[in-house]
Design an enzyme around this catalytic site. Structure first.
Site, mmCIF file in Angstrom:
data_model
loop_
_atom_site.group_PDB
_atom_site.id
_atom_site.type_symbol
_atom_site.label_atom_id
_atom_site.label_comp_id
_atom_site.label_asym_id
_atom_site.label_seq_id
_atom_site.Cartn_x
_atom_site.Cartn_y
_atom_site.Cartn_z
ATOM 1 N N GLY A 239 0.765 -1.234 0.000
ATOM 2 C CA GLY A 239 0.000 0.000 0.000
ATOM 3 C C GLY A 239 0.795 1.282 0.000
ATOM 4 O O GLY A 239 0.224 2.366 -0.095
ATOM 5 N N GLU A 275 3.714 -6.887 0.667
ATOM 6 C CA GLU A 275 3.149 -7.122 -0.666
ATOM 7 C C GLU A 275 3.033 -5.822 -1.460
ATOM 8 O O GLU A 275 1.942 -5.396 -1.832
ATOM 9 C CB GLU A 275 1.771 -7.788 -0.512
ATOM 10 N N PRO A 276 4.156 -5.159 -1.733
ATOM 11 C CA PRO A 276 4.095 -3.951 -2.552
ATOM 12 C C PRO A 276 3.774 -4.289 -3.999
ATOM 13 O O PRO A 276 4.208 -5.311 -4.530
ATOM 14 C CB PRO A 276 5.505 -3.363 -2.426
ATOM 15 N N GLY A 277 2.990 -3.442 -4.627
ATOM 16 C CA GLY A 277 2.707 -3.594 -6.056
ATOM 17 C C GLY A 277 2.949 -2.286 -6.772
ATOM 18 O O GLY A 277 3.819 -2.159 -7.622
ATOM 19 N N ARG A 278 2.182 -1.273 -6.355
ATOM 20 C CA ARG A 278 2.245 0.032 -7.009
ATOM 21 C C ARG A 278 3.657 0.627 -6.971
ATOM 22 O O ARG A 278 4.141 1.161 -7.955
ATOM 23 C CB ARG A 278 1.250 0.976 -6.342
ATOM 24 N N CYS A 346 -16.576 7.160 -26.678
ATOM 25 C CA CYS A 346 -17.821 7.951 -26.628
ATOM 26 C C CYS A 346 -18.371 8.014 -25.205
ATOM 27 O O CYS A 346 -19.460 7.509 -24.901
ATOM 28 C CB CYS A 346 -18.855 7.361 -27.590
ATOM 29 N N GLU A 347 -17.607 8.607 -24.325
ATOM 30 C CA GLU A 347 -17.979 8.838 -22.932
ATOM 31 C C GLU A 347 -17.342 10.163 -22.509
ATOM 32 O O GLU A 347 -16.149 10.388 -22.765
ATOM 33 C CB GLU A 347 -17.433 7.736 -22.011
ATOM 34 N N TYR A 375 -1.612 -0.824 -12.384
ATOM 35 C CA TYR A 375 -3.053 -0.615 -12.584
ATOM 36 C C TYR A 375 -3.335 0.126 -13.888
ATOM 37 O O TYR A 375 -4.263 0.921 -13.972
ATOM 38 C CB TYR A 375 -3.665 0.112 -11.375
#
Length: 421
Positions: A239, A275-278, A346-347, A375
């Site tokens: 995190g 558990e680092p990811g980012r 188209c949003e 991500y």
């Protein structure tokens, strides 16, 4: 730090120019730097030096097998949250004893896959899940090593959609219930309690929430040991945030995070998992896109890119900021102007930035979204029948396409039209 720097006025990934990659694979595309992945993983290992530890990469941040294999070769474990991620990790050569299985909704089939393929531990999140795991393990004649994820009711002070440690979140069991749930675990066949798990959220920018959560986990460890449980492993989650907006104050460093872990739980004689990811993958990747049109609107101008929200959904989903820079370095002192930077989907939500100051750009110019290695590709889709974009890996002057762009025929031919339609 990262390894995406201007050289001779051109943005490069390590020793490879971004325009060179664009010429080969077309835009948009993701490109990842091995040097940055290596450096960020090593920062965590150095931060935990002196205590028994395993750094598990949170695969939900980036699950390309080349990225996984690179980190695994450095000694990383993997934190997976689905049967598919487990199989990806195994396919990339990660041994089962270095794979941790998290997630609130593990199915019996996923449990069976991990038990027969080898697993370090299941991070169990509820009593019904634990009962199901016991039944699956005993049916196979195996024992499932588990930690139980506790919810410490700590405010991570992050975006509400990525906070996981408050009482109203779906994750883990209330920490006050933990002694009863651990007693239940001790009574179940096919279950071996090895430790405690906690994870309070993602993109944390200060250490105090970690301290509050880890102090509660330490207190629980001592209580459970007094009740006869062999708590020998603490999974402290991940995190730690990254500086998406470089003008802002930087989040704490891995060294500061590691020092906090040692201060709070270092005297427990446990193996620590994180558990680092980012922080490992985020700044190790960029998204490269081309300007399709420069459009003059009523009171504002638009840069319309060939990348869209289906390629990078974070701004649309979270209101997230990514620094966006021209691939050709602007001349010193060049006057900047505000643009709304948008994609072709188209949003109205297909907007990356509003009134972002940029140097003047023209059709065909390349721009890069920094800090897009986590991500990004994993959350992409084929909305509007837009192909998933290529992923490229760079190491020094070596370049490899590690996921190719599918053709429209490949996309369309996945559908089957029944003969009775």
């Amino acid at each position: 730090m990262d390894h995406f720097l201007y050289r001779g006025g051109i943005l490069c990934a390590e020793d490879v120019s971004i325009p060179e990659i664009a010429e080969t694979v077309g835009t948009p595309f993701y490109v990842y730097s091995c040097a940055t992945l290596t450096r960020h993983y090593q920062l965590f290992k150095e931060a935990l030096e002196g205590i028994d530890n395993l750094v598990c990469f949170a695969m939900k941040a980036n699950s390309n097998q080349a990225v996984i294999a690179h980190l695994a070769n450095l000694g990383a474990g993997m934190d997976v949250v689905s049967g598919g991620e487990y199989l990806r990790a195994k396919a990339a050569g990660v041994p089962g004893e270095r794979i941790v299985f998290s997630g609130v909704g593990k199915t019996r089939e996923e449990m069976r896959t991990a038990l027969t393929g080898g697993i370090r531990q299941f991070n169990v999140e509820s009593e019904p899940e634990m009962v199901a795991l016991s039944e699956v393990a005993t049916s196979l004649g195996l024992t499932a090593p588990i930690t139980i994820r506790v919810n410490p009711d700590v405010d991570a002070k992050t975006h509400e959609k990525i906070a996981t440690g408050k009482s109203e979140n779906k994750f883990g069991i209330p920490i006050a219930k933990a002694p009863a749930v651990y007693a239940m675990a001790a009574s179940l066949p096919g279950i071996e309690v090895v430790g405690i798990d906690v994870h309070i959220g993602s993109q944390l920018t200060e250490l105090e929430p970690f301290r509050l959560a880890y102090e509660k986990v330490k207190e629980l460890t001592l209580q459970l040991r007094a009740e006869g449980h062999d708590i020998r492993r603490l999974d402290l989650g991940g995190g730690l945030g990254i500086p998406y907006e470089r003008s802002n104050t930087a989040p704490p460093l891995p060294t500061e995070y590691g020092a906090l872990i040692k201060e709070v739980v270092g005297d427990l004689g446990v193996e620590v998992e994180i558990e680092p990811g980012r922080l490992i993958a985020g700044n190790a990747g960029i998204l490269v896109s081309s300007v399709v049109y420069v459009k003059e609107g009523e009171g504002r101008d638009f840069l319309i890119l060939d990348a869209a929200m289906n390629d990078l959904v974070r701004p649309a989903m979270y209101g997230a900021w990514h620094d966006i820079v021209p691939v050709v370095e602007p001349a010193p002192g060049v006057e900047q102007r505000p643009y709304d930077i948008v994609g072709p989907v188209c949003e109205s939500g297909d907007t990356f930035a509003k009134q972002r100051q940029m140097p003047p750009l023209s059709e065909g110019d390349l721009v890069a979204f920094r800090s897009a290695g986590a991500y990004g590709a994993v959350m992409s889709s084929e909305y509007n029948t837009r192909p998933l974009i290529p992923e490229v890996l760079v190491k020094d002057d070596h370049v490899a396409v590690i996921r190719a762009r599918p053709s429209f025929d490949e996309i369309i031919n996945r559908d089957t039209v029944p003969e009775w339609v």
